[in-house]
Design a protein around this motif. Structure first.
Motif, PDB file in Angstrom:
ATOM      1  N   GLY A  24       0.813  -1.430   0.270  1.00 14.39           N
ATOM      2  CA  GLY A  24      -0.219  -0.238  -0.090  1.00 14.39           C
ATOM      3  C   GLY A  24       1.198   1.462   0.190  1.00 14.39           C
ATOM      4  O   GLY A  24       0.720   2.018  -0.616  1.00 14.39           O
ATOM      5  N   MET A  25       2.050   0.953   0.883  1.00 12.99           N
ATOM      6  CA  MET A  25       2.325   2.442   1.141  1.00 12.99           C
ATOM      7  C   MET A  25       3.573   2.885  -0.363  1.00 12.99           C
ATOM      8  O   MET A  25       3.587   4.127  -1.013  1.00 12.99           O
ATOM      9  CB  MET A  25       3.241   2.666   2.102  1.00 12.99           C
ATOM     10  CG  MET A  25       3.004   2.142   3.002  1.00 12.99           C
ATOM     11  SD  MET A  25       3.731   2.929   4.941  1.00 12.99           S
ATOM     12  CE  MET A  25       4.395   4.000   4.727  1.00 12.99           C
ATOM     13  N   GLU A  26       3.653   2.111  -0.822  1.00 12.48           N
ATOM     14  CA  GLU A  26       5.257   1.537  -2.147  1.00 12.48           C
ATOM     15  C   GLU A  26       4.226   2.392  -3.526  1.00 12.48           C
ATOM     16  O   GLU A  26       4.807   3.129  -3.836  1.00 12.48           O
ATOM     17  CB  GLU A  26       5.942   1.099  -2.327  1.00 12.48           C
ATOM     18  CG  GLU A  26       6.381   1.069  -3.988  1.00 12.48           C
ATOM     19  CD  GLU A  26       7.661   0.119  -3.861  1.00 12.48           C
ATOM     20  OE1 GLU A  26       8.272  -0.006  -4.666  1.00 12.48           O
ATOM     21  OE2 GLU A  26       8.155  -0.945  -2.513  1.00 12.48           O
ATOM     22  N   GLY A  27       2.788   1.157  -2.673  1.00 12.33           N
ATOM     23  CA  GLY A  27       2.073   1.968  -4.271  1.00 12.33           C
ATOM     24  C   GLY A  27       1.573   3.806  -4.072  1.00 12.33           C
ATOM     25  O   GLY A  27       1.357   3.983  -4.914  1.00 12.33           O
TER      26      GLY A  27
ATOM     27  N   LEU B 175       1.418  -2.074  -8.973  1.00 13.01           N
ATOM     28  CA  LEU B 175       3.129  -2.089  -8.343  1.00 13.01           C
ATOM     29  C   LEU B 175       1.879  -3.027  -6.996  1.00 13.01           C
ATOM     30  O   LEU B 175       2.794  -3.345  -6.256  1.00 13.01           O
ATOM     31  CB  LEU B 175       2.898  -0.906  -7.610  1.00 13.01           C
ATOM     32  CG  LEU B 175       4.154  -0.698  -6.772  1.00 13.01           C
ATOM     33  CD1 LEU B 175       5.568  -1.647  -7.316  1.00 13.01           C
ATOM     34  CD2 LEU B 175       5.105   0.275  -5.928  1.00 13.01           C
ATOM     35  N   ILE B 176       1.120  -2.482  -6.766  1.00 11.48           N
ATOM     36  CA  ILE B 176       0.530  -2.946  -5.516  1.00 11.48           C
ATOM     37  C   ILE B 176       0.017  -4.569  -5.527  1.00 11.48           C
ATOM     38  O   ILE B 176       0.726  -5.318  -5.349  1.00 11.48           O
ATOM     39  CB  ILE B 176      -0.890  -2.400  -5.111  1.00 11.48           C
ATOM     40  CG1 ILE B 176      -0.538  -1.028  -4.246  1.00 11.48           C
ATOM     41  CG2 ILE B 176      -1.543  -3.553  -4.314  1.00 11.48           C
ATOM     42  CD1 ILE B 176      -2.055  -0.556  -3.922  1.00 11.48           C
ATOM     43  N   GLU B 177      -0.328  -5.368  -7.202  1.00 13.92           N
ATOM     44  CA  GLU B 177      -0.134  -6.729  -7.062  1.00 13.92           C
ATOM     45  C   GLU B 177       1.152  -7.010  -7.117  1.00 13.92           C
ATOM     46  O   GLU B 177       1.171  -7.680  -6.797  1.00 13.92           O
ATOM     47  CB  GLU B 177      -0.857  -6.627  -8.596  1.00 13.92           C
ATOM     48  CG  GLU B 177      -2.457  -6.244  -8.832  1.00 13.92           C
ATOM     49  CD  GLU B 177      -2.810  -5.849  -9.826  1.00 13.92           C
ATOM     50  OE1 GLU B 177      -2.870  -6.023 -10.735  1.00 13.92           O
ATOM     51  OE2 GLU B 177      -4.332  -5.918  -9.509  1.00 13.92           O
ATOM     52  N   HIS B 178       2.005  -6.442  -7.805  1.00 12.47           N
ATOM     53  CA  HIS B 178       3.346  -7.492  -7.682  1.00 12.47           C
ATOM     54  C   HIS B 178       3.870  -7.199  -6.604  1.00 12.47           C
ATOM     55  O   HIS B 178       4.765  -8.244  -5.918  1.00 12.47           O
ATOM     56  CB  HIS B 178       3.935  -6.371  -8.511  1.00 12.47           C
ATOM     57  CG  HIS B 178       5.920  -6.178  -8.061  1.00 12.47           C
ATOM     58  ND1 HIS B 178       6.216  -7.192  -8.945  1.00 12.47           N
ATOM     59  CD2 HIS B 178       6.750  -5.621  -7.289  1.00 12.47           C
ATOM     60  CE1 HIS B 178       7.282  -7.552  -9.078  1.00 12.47           C
ATOM     61  NE2 HIS B 178       7.579  -6.357  -8.157  1.00 12.47           N
ATOM     62  N   HIS B 179       3.513  -6.657  -5.456  1.00  9.57           N
ATOM     63  CA  HIS B 179       4.269  -6.522  -3.947  1.00  9.57           C
ATOM     64  C   HIS B 179       2.754  -7.779  -3.133  1.00  9.57           C
ATOM     65  O   HIS B 179       3.867  -9.182  -2.370  1.00  9.57           O
ATOM     66  CB  HIS B 179       4.234  -5.407  -2.916  1.00  9.57           C
ATOM     67  CG  HIS B 179       4.864  -4.801  -2.904  1.00  9.57           C
ATOM     68  ND1 HIS B 179       6.599  -5.068  -3.510  1.00  9.57           N
ATOM     69  CD2 HIS B 179       5.897  -3.125  -3.175  1.00  9.57           C
ATOM     70  CE1 HIS B 179       6.888  -4.011  -3.371  1.00  9.57           C
ATOM     71  NE2 HIS B 179       7.007  -2.890  -4.009  1.00  9.57           N
TER      72      HIS B 179
ATOM     73  N   ILE C 167       5.036  -1.609 -15.017  1.00 13.75           N
ATOM     74  CA  ILE C 167       4.644  -0.159 -14.485  1.00 13.75           C
ATOM     75  C   ILE C 167       5.300   0.294 -14.374  1.00 13.75           C
ATOM     76  O   ILE C 167       4.929   1.691 -14.753  1.00 13.75           O
ATOM     77  CB  ILE C 167       5.146  -1.092 -13.023  1.00 13.75           C
ATOM     78  CG1 ILE C 167       4.002  -2.420 -11.790  1.00 13.75           C
ATOM     79  CG2 ILE C 167       5.484  -0.073 -11.662  1.00 13.75           C
ATOM     80  CD1 ILE C 167       5.890  -2.630 -10.861  1.00 13.75           C
ATOM     81  N   VAL C 168       7.262   0.623 -15.329  1.00 15.24           N
ATOM     82  CA  VAL C 168       7.068   1.208 -15.800  1.00 15.24           C
ATOM     83  C   VAL C 168       6.611   2.078 -16.878  1.00 15.24           C
ATOM     84  O   VAL C 168       6.566   3.280 -17.573  1.00 15.24           O
ATOM     85  CB  VAL C 168       8.905   1.088 -16.472  1.00 15.24           C
ATOM     86  CG1 VAL C 168       8.971   1.671 -17.717  1.00 15.24           C
ATOM     87  CG2 VAL C 168       9.669   0.425 -15.383  1.00 15.24           C
TER      88      VAL C 168
END
Length: 218
Positions: A88-91, A196-200, A180-181
């Motif tokens: 969540g935070m990195e998203g 990104l959230i899905e990635h993590h 993502i990029v």
């Protein structure tokens, strides 16, 4: 005035010991030698003791009865919980980057994976591991959000206590990184955040499955 000086010294010692933990100078599982710390930091034992108590309260140090204080080794459960928070935070951090940073700054996020294509040989794998780490670190840095940045320092320490390589293989993560990029280049902040959230969360599921497998076999 004396109390102010004492508090300032205590905060300084606390900050230095915490940095030693986060950058790996004090390693997970290592017993804390108070005498060495007092000599290394050129202070009395009192501020060192106070710093250790504070860091124990923060969960970076743990006390073992009759054995002393040790740098904490984090468990699968700890890592699983942190990954959920990090997703969540990195998203949010990435969304802030895409929505608020100018093109020349955002461009720093878009070239980490340009030179990688599957399959990767051993040398390319090492380079990819480095690019992976730097990419996620750059997202945090460019968010310009101090709370997210400070949280990430603790997360990096937890990762060091868990593993040295990738949680999932490049065959899975490289296409995800490139997607993502692409969203970042298109200034699609919502999609970039979602990807990104899905990635993590996929990595979190791997950790969860490993935890279940470990518990089944032990």
């Amino acid at each position: 005035m004396q109390k102010i000086k004492k508090d300032a010294l205590g905060n300084l010692v606390y900050g230095k010991i915490k940095l030693m933990i986060l950058n790996g100078a004090l390693k997970p599982g290592q017993k804390i030698n108070k005498k060495e710390l007092t000599e290394q930091l050129s202070v009395s034992q009192t501020p060192v003791n106070e710093a250790i108590i504070r860091l124990t309260g923060e969960g970076l140090i743990e006390q073992q009865e009759r054995k002393g204080f040790f740098i904490k080794i984090f468990t699968y459960q700890d890592l699983k919980e942190f990954f959920a928070i990090r997703a969540g935070m990195e998203g949010v951090a990435l969304r802030l980057c895409v929505e608020e940073q100018p093109d020349n700054t955002l461009d720093k996020l878009t070239h980490f994976f340009d030179n990688f294509s599957l399959p990767l040989d051993e040398n390319e794998y090492k380079k990819y591991l480095k690019a992976d780490q730097e990419f996620h670190q750059k997202i945090i840095e460019l968010s310009r959000n101090s709370i997210i940045i400070n949280f990430n320092k603790n997360f990096d320490f937890i990762m060091k206590s868990y593993q040295k390589g990738l949680i999932r293989p490049p065959e899975e993560t490289l296409p995800e990184h490139k997607a993502i990029v692409k969203a970042v280049r298109n200034r699609d902040s919502e999609k970039a955040q979602q990807l990104l959230i899905e990635h993590h969360l996929k990595s979190r599921k791997v950790i969860k499955d490993q935890h279940l497998k470990y518990n089944t076999n032990n």
